[in-house]
Design an enzyme around this catalytic site. Structure first.
Site, PDB file in Angstrom:
ATOM      1  N   HIS A 178       0.838  -1.195   0.000  1.00 57.36           N
ATOM      2  CA  HIS A 178       0.000   0.000   0.000  1.00 57.36           C
ATOM      3  C   HIS A 178       0.883   1.259   0.000  1.00 57.36           C
ATOM      4  CE1 HIS A 178      -3.687   2.107   1.008  1.00 57.36           C
ATOM      5  NE2 HIS A 178      -2.935   2.863   1.774  1.00 57.36           N
ATOM      6  N   ARG A 185       4.388   2.057 -18.399  1.00 53.01           N
ATOM      7  CA  ARG A 185       4.894   0.773 -17.886  1.00 53.01           C
ATOM      8  C   ARG A 185       3.682  -0.087 -17.516  1.00 53.01           C
ATOM      9  NH1 ARG A 185       9.186   4.313 -15.274  1.00 53.01           N
ATOM     10  NH2 ARG A 185      11.176   3.358 -15.792  1.00 53.01           N
ATOM     11  N   ARG A 198       4.372   0.330 -23.393  1.00 51.92           N
ATOM     12  CA  ARG A 198       5.370  -0.750 -23.386  1.00 51.92           C
ATOM     13  C   ARG A 198       4.674  -2.042 -22.979  1.00 51.92           C
ATOM     14  NH1 ARG A 198      10.412  -0.396 -19.442  1.00 51.92           N
ATOM     15  NH2 ARG A 198       8.933  -0.911 -17.805  1.00 51.92           N
ATOM     16  N   GLU A 251      17.749  -1.238 -24.772  1.00 51.60           N
ATOM     17  CA  GLU A 251      18.186  -1.387 -23.383  1.00 51.60           C
ATOM     18  C   GLU A 251      19.419  -2.273 -23.265  1.00 51.60           C
ATOM     19  OE1 GLU A 251      14.583  -1.126 -20.519  1.00 51.60           O
ATOM     20  OE2 GLU A 251      14.146  -2.759 -21.901  1.00 51.60           O
ATOM     21  N   ASN A 257      18.188   3.290 -18.130  1.00 54.30           N
ATOM     22  CA  ASN A 257      18.456   2.624 -16.847  1.00 54.30           C
ATOM     23  C   ASN A 257      19.073   1.253 -17.107  1.00 54.30           C
ATOM     24  OD1 ASN A 257      16.953   4.787 -15.980  1.00 54.30           O
ATOM     25  ND2 ASN A 257      15.077   3.615 -15.696  1.00 54.30           N
ATOM     26  N   ASP A 258      18.418   0.505 -17.989  1.00 54.60           N
ATOM     27  CA  ASP A 258      18.950  -0.823 -18.286  1.00 54.60           C
ATOM     28  C   ASP A 258      20.147  -0.754 -19.212  1.00 54.60           C
ATOM     29  OD1 ASP A 258      17.550  -2.748 -16.780  1.00 54.60           O
ATOM     30  OD2 ASP A 258      15.752  -2.350 -17.955  1.00 54.60           O
ATOM     31  N   ARG A 286      21.624  -2.415 -11.391  1.00 52.01           N
ATOM     32  CA  ARG A 286      21.116  -1.049 -11.181  1.00 52.01           C
ATOM     33  C   ARG A 286      20.518  -0.854  -9.794  1.00 52.01           C
ATOM     34  NH1 ARG A 286      15.865  -0.962 -15.242  1.00 52.01           N
ATOM     35  NH2 ARG A 286      14.791   0.389 -13.783  1.00 52.01           N
ATOM     36  N   CYS A 323      13.541   7.196 -22.489  1.00 54.25           N
ATOM     37  CA  CYS A 323      12.510   7.099 -21.448  1.00 54.25           C
ATOM     38  C   CYS A 323      13.070   6.587 -20.137  1.00 54.25           C
ATOM     39  CB  CYS A 323      11.341   6.229 -21.905  1.00 54.25           C
ATOM     40  SG  CYS A 323      11.840   4.532 -22.223  1.00 54.25           S
TER      41      CYS A 323
HETATM   42  C1  PEP Z   1      14.912   1.730 -18.597  1.00 56.52           C
HETATM   43  O1  PEP Z   1      15.445   0.636 -18.440  1.00 56.52           O
HETATM   44  O2  PEP Z   1      15.553   2.788 -18.751  1.00 56.52           O
HETATM   45  C2  PEP Z   1      13.447   1.842 -18.595  1.00 56.52           C
HETATM   46  C3  PEP Z   1      12.841   2.969 -18.912  1.00 56.52           C
HETATM   47  O3  PEP Z   1      12.756   0.743 -18.208  1.00 56.52           O
HETATM   48  P1  PEP Z   1      12.587   0.304 -16.688  1.00 56.52           P
HETATM   49  O4  PEP Z   1      13.216   1.354 -15.817  1.00 56.52           O
HETATM   50  O5  PEP Z   1      11.128   0.171 -16.453  1.00 56.52           O
HETATM   51  O6  PEP Z   1      13.311  -1.000 -16.664  1.00 56.52           O
HETATM   52 MG    MG Z   2      14.239  -1.120 -18.598  1.00 60.54          MG
END
Ligand code: PEP
Ligand code: MG
Length: 846
Positions: free
Chosen positions: A480, A577, A613, A702, A725-726, A736, A773
């Site tokens: 929550h 997402r 996505r 990614e 990020n990935d 990460r 993104c």
């Molecule tokens: C990313 O990997 O940058 C991304 C946007 O996807 P997520 O953070 O949901 O893995």
């Molecule tokens: Mg990702």
């Protein structure tokens, strides 16, 4: 042993139901045969129907190894065939036709049979198999009826629950207290594990505090308990083998049934106190240790953002008032009016908070206010004072306990209100005792709220207050707290062991992306977090100083986020997402449920672009219905688009749902796949999207593989979006989620920038869009560099839109290119930042 025969019109349905049921009993030990379908036609196509001879043959085959056979049937003529089969069979063991739901009944029967139950008990289990589902959907009457119908003995342990049968453990019983630790509570798989571990022994589970019991051998009764994470039980074993069975069960509970063990670690029992000092995954020494300035504590980031502020603790719950004190008759009037005044005061406080709150928070608070002014609660409590001489506080405590028990007994959604009753109880008692109200304290300055966990009423009061971040010792991504934090845009870290050892008033920096809390951070860190948290207005049109357009979009996880993004003037959605809509689901959502969830987002952006996505399940975002297996390296495992290798229907259903949602709304829907590494994957995805009627198809970049193949990928898709990020994680080979590796997981790393540059160049050559993104998309300092590398749009949390827009408005295309060249040519991340800043400050001076 009891054997089972499943009779279905469809061979595929029969096999699938059997597969599902056998998953419940990984240890085997049960004999099941399927008699399904009516053969094949001339073309080899399976014919729907049932065949009495085939059913009789299956019964005889099973009967050869068993003492009895239970037959489950799907529809109408399956029943007729099964009845006829009883005439045709050769064996003479007892055979029973079960008036039970086909799939649920088969699961329940298989588990009971594997646990050694007799024919009556297996049949009763199958017949009562709908009770858990009815309870979950709030059909309390049906639950009661189902439970009543199913009270027959379940062989190994009996199965009488479904009422408030609060039993006392006799002296010769073995009793162990356990807590449900896995995130999803006792659903089908844990229930099956319990039944299996208890097989052969008489063990019962008694839910606390209400005392409702279920036999460990009964899948349906276990499910009907509706146990969630945090529910306490007593395991009560009697007779031969009970002690060993109770130990096996206790180990299962402690292990979280093999699910969500990371969370289970975060919620270690009081006797296990991990030491928070010294950074990540501190060792367990059993004693509190002073937390050094600069120490970085690690939990689980569930809502992004970086902020700094002083710690405020949630006031702890009140201790149970003493039951032994008896108020003399002449003082009872004063106790009665203390209750009446306190109830009015609490209702007033909640009323004024309700007035300040909005949306979901308002509904929660209003429900609590109604509970506080419930005349029955007050009159029953005052009656306890007058008739039994209870203290005011004790009388409220006991009355609330009775109300709570009644709600829990109703099951389903009603049972979830029990937490609200406890919350209101504590508020009234605090008022009576004139002690601090439990929950979130009122403060005039921004603060970071630290708690064991937060009650619904606590979280509901956060909107519009001075809380800037949440840190809890318990909880996971679907708790929550996590959901409310995301909807309020508050950075949050949950599952942080020892968080309450950070003293009130200590300055901390909370990073909700990395899941870290830095104790007494340095000034530079605070300044950068403060700058990042200042919301700057966005006018809804991203552009460079020379007028070149760079659309600025929002990252969202559901309809509430989309509404927030639309009010922040996002130009559209660059990343929806979809997995965030279904994080707490054990079963895959139906197509209709998906359509509803997706339309909620699309409706917020009529006529605008929404990039959806497909499910990115796995690794840091496991979905129980998509990621069944344990993996040694989940980040390198079957996640994202790879899920479709094992479960193509999941992807196809999602695409079908998206196409329906897109037809029903006017948003311009684009679809992209996460975790793509090859051109074949991208081409296959594009083909399936187009077959489903979705025309604009893209992929996320990614993996380094995808970045290096960008030119070839553009030949099969319409656009790409960089998941930085990935991309950073996989390029730098650095998890990460590990705060210790934070400096590697940095999009300013030249290796990452050079890959982005390759993708940008390929996009320009193909004349196709390249979005970003990942979190890098919301980094105002990086934005001009990304544009210079060829990025055409940026997507981010809505709070960052204004700052990124301002940074872009201050530069031209040419300046972006020069900053990008300088950064890309640097040898280190630090040098890349400095080089870009130098170029841009020089241009700013001119
Ligand atoms: C990313 O990997 O940058 C991304 C946007 O996807 P997520 O953070 O949901 O893995
Ligand atoms: Mg990702």
């Amino acid at each position: 042993m009891i054997g089972i025969v499943a009779v279905s019109h469809s061979a595929r349905l029969g096999e699938a139901a059997l597969e599902l049921a056998l998953q419940m009993v990984p240890g085997g030990g049960v004999r099941v045969d399927v008699a399904a379908g009516a053969g094949v036609d001339a073309d080899g196509t399976p014919v729907l129907g049932t065949d009495a001879v085939a059913v009789a043959t299956a019964i005889d085959a099973v009967a050869a190894d068993c003492d009895g056979v239970l037959v489950l049937m799907d529809l109408g003529s399956a029943v007729l065939s099964a009845e006829l089969a009883l005439e045709l069979r050769a064996s003479d063991v007892p055979v029973r036709l079960a008036p039970a739901p086909f799939v649920e009944g088969l699961l329940a029967a298989v588990v009971a049979a594997a646990a050694g139950a007799d024919l009556d008990a297996v049949a009763a289990e199958a017949s009562g198999a709908l009770a858990a589902k009815s309870g979950q959907l709030g059909e309390a009457d049906d639950v009661a009826a189902g439970a009543g119908a199913g009270t027959a003995d379940a062989g190994a342990g009996g199965a009488d629950t479904g009422g408030a049968d609060v039993g006392e453990a006799s002296e010769d019983a073995v009793v162990r207290r356990v807590t449900v630790r896995n995130p999803l509570g006792i659903h089908a798989r844990p229930a099956a594990l319990i039944a299996e571990a208890a097989a052969g022994a008489d063990v019962r589970l008694r839910r606390l505090p209400d005392g409702i019991e279920a036999s460990a051998a009964s899948l349906t009764r276990l499910l009907a308990l509706g146990a969630r994470r945090g529910t306490d039980f007593e395991l009560i074993g009697r007779g031969p083998g009970a002690a060993e069975a109770v130990e096996r069960l206790a180990a299962l509970f402690d292990d979280g049934f093999g699910e969500g063990t990371e969370e289970a670690r975060g919620e270690a029992t009081e006797s296990v106190r991990p030491t928070p000092g010294g950074g990540a995954a501190a060792a367990d020494t059993g004693a509190p240790v002073a937390i050094e300035p600069g120490a970085v504590l690690r939990g689980r980031g569930v809502s992004p953002g970086r902020v700094a502020g002083p710690v405020v603790h949630v006031a702890p719950p009140l201790p149970e008032p003493d039951a032994g004190t008896v108020i003399p008759p002449d003082q009872r009037d004063a106790e009665v009016s203390a209750i009446e005044w306190a109830a009015v005061a609490v209702a007033d406080q909640l009323r004024s908070r309700t007035a300040q709150a909005t949306g979901e928070a308002r509904a929660i608070l209003d429900a609590s206010r109604l509970l506080a002014s419930d005349p029955e609660l007050v009159s029953e409590a005052t009656a306890l004072v007058r008739t039994k001489g209870r203290t005011a506080a004790r009388a409220v405590w006991e009355t609330a306990a009775a109300h709570e028990q009644a709600l829990v007994a109703l099951g389903g959604r009603m049972a979830e209100r029990a937490a609200d009753i406890r919350d209101v109880r504590d508020r009234i008692i605090a008022e009576i005792l004139r002690v601090d109200m439990p929950g979130v304290p009122d403060r005039e300055e921004p603060f970071v709220l630290v708690a064991t966990d937060l009650s619904p009423a606590d979280t509901a009061t956060l909107d519009g207050g001075h809380c800037i971040a949440l840190v809890t010792e318990q909880g996971g991504p679907t708790s929550h707290t996590a959901i409310i934090a995301r909807s309020l845009g508050l950075p949050a870290v949950v599952g942080l062991s020892g968080a309450l050892e950070i003293a009130e008033g200590t300055a901390v920096l909370v990073d909700g992306e990395r899941g870290t809390v830095t104790v007494e951070p340095g000034e530079a860190e605070v300044a950068s977090a403060r700058a990042a948290s200042t919301v700057v207005r966005f006018d809804g049109r991203g552009r460079l100083g020379d007028g070149h357009r760079v659309p600025l979009l929002a990252n969202v996880g559901g309809a509430a986020d989309a509404t927030t993004a639309a009010s922040a003037h996002a130009e559209g959605v660059g990343l929806f997402r979809t997995e965030f809509c279904f994080l707490n689901r054990v079963e895959a959502p139906t197509i209709d449920e998906q359509v509803a969830a997706y339309r909620g987002v699309l409706a917020a952006f009529p006529g605008r672009k929404v990039v959806v996505r497909t499910l990115d399940a796995g690794s840091d975002k496991p979905l129980p219905f998509a990621n069944a297996d344990e993996e040694d390296n989940p980040a390198l495992g079957v996640r994202g688009l790879r899920i479709a290798r094992r479960n193509p229907a999941l992807l196809d259903d999602q695409l079908r749902a998206l196409a329906r949602a897109a037809d029903a709304e006017s948003a311009e829907v684009e679809v992209m796949a996460p975790m793509v590494a090859t051109v074949d994957e991208a081409a296959g995805f594009a083909e399936r999207c187009r077959a489903a009627g979705l025309d604009r198809v893209g992929i996320m970049i990614e993996t380094p593989a995808a970045a290096l193949l960008a030119a070839e990928l553009f030949a099969v898709v319409d656009f790409v979006s960089l998941g930085t990020n990935d991309l950073a994680q996989y390029t730098m080979a650095a998890d990460r989620l590990l705060s210790d590796l934070g400096e590697l997981n940095d999009p300013w790393q030249p290796a990452v920038l050079r890959l982005i540059g390759l993708v940008g160049a390929a996009g320009r050559a193909a004349g196709k869009p390249v979005g970003v993104c990942g979190e890098a998309g919301g980094d105002a300092a990086l934005a001009p560099v990304l544009v210079g590398l060829g990025v055409t749009s940026l997507s981010m949390t809505p709070r960052s839109l204004g700052r990124v827009a301002a940074a872009l408005d201050a530069v031209t295309s040419e300046e972006c290119r020069r900053a990008a060249d300088a950064a890309r040519g640097a040898a280190t991340a630090v040098a890349a930042r400095e080089a870009a800043a130098r170029v841009l400050s020089e241009t700013g001076e001119r």
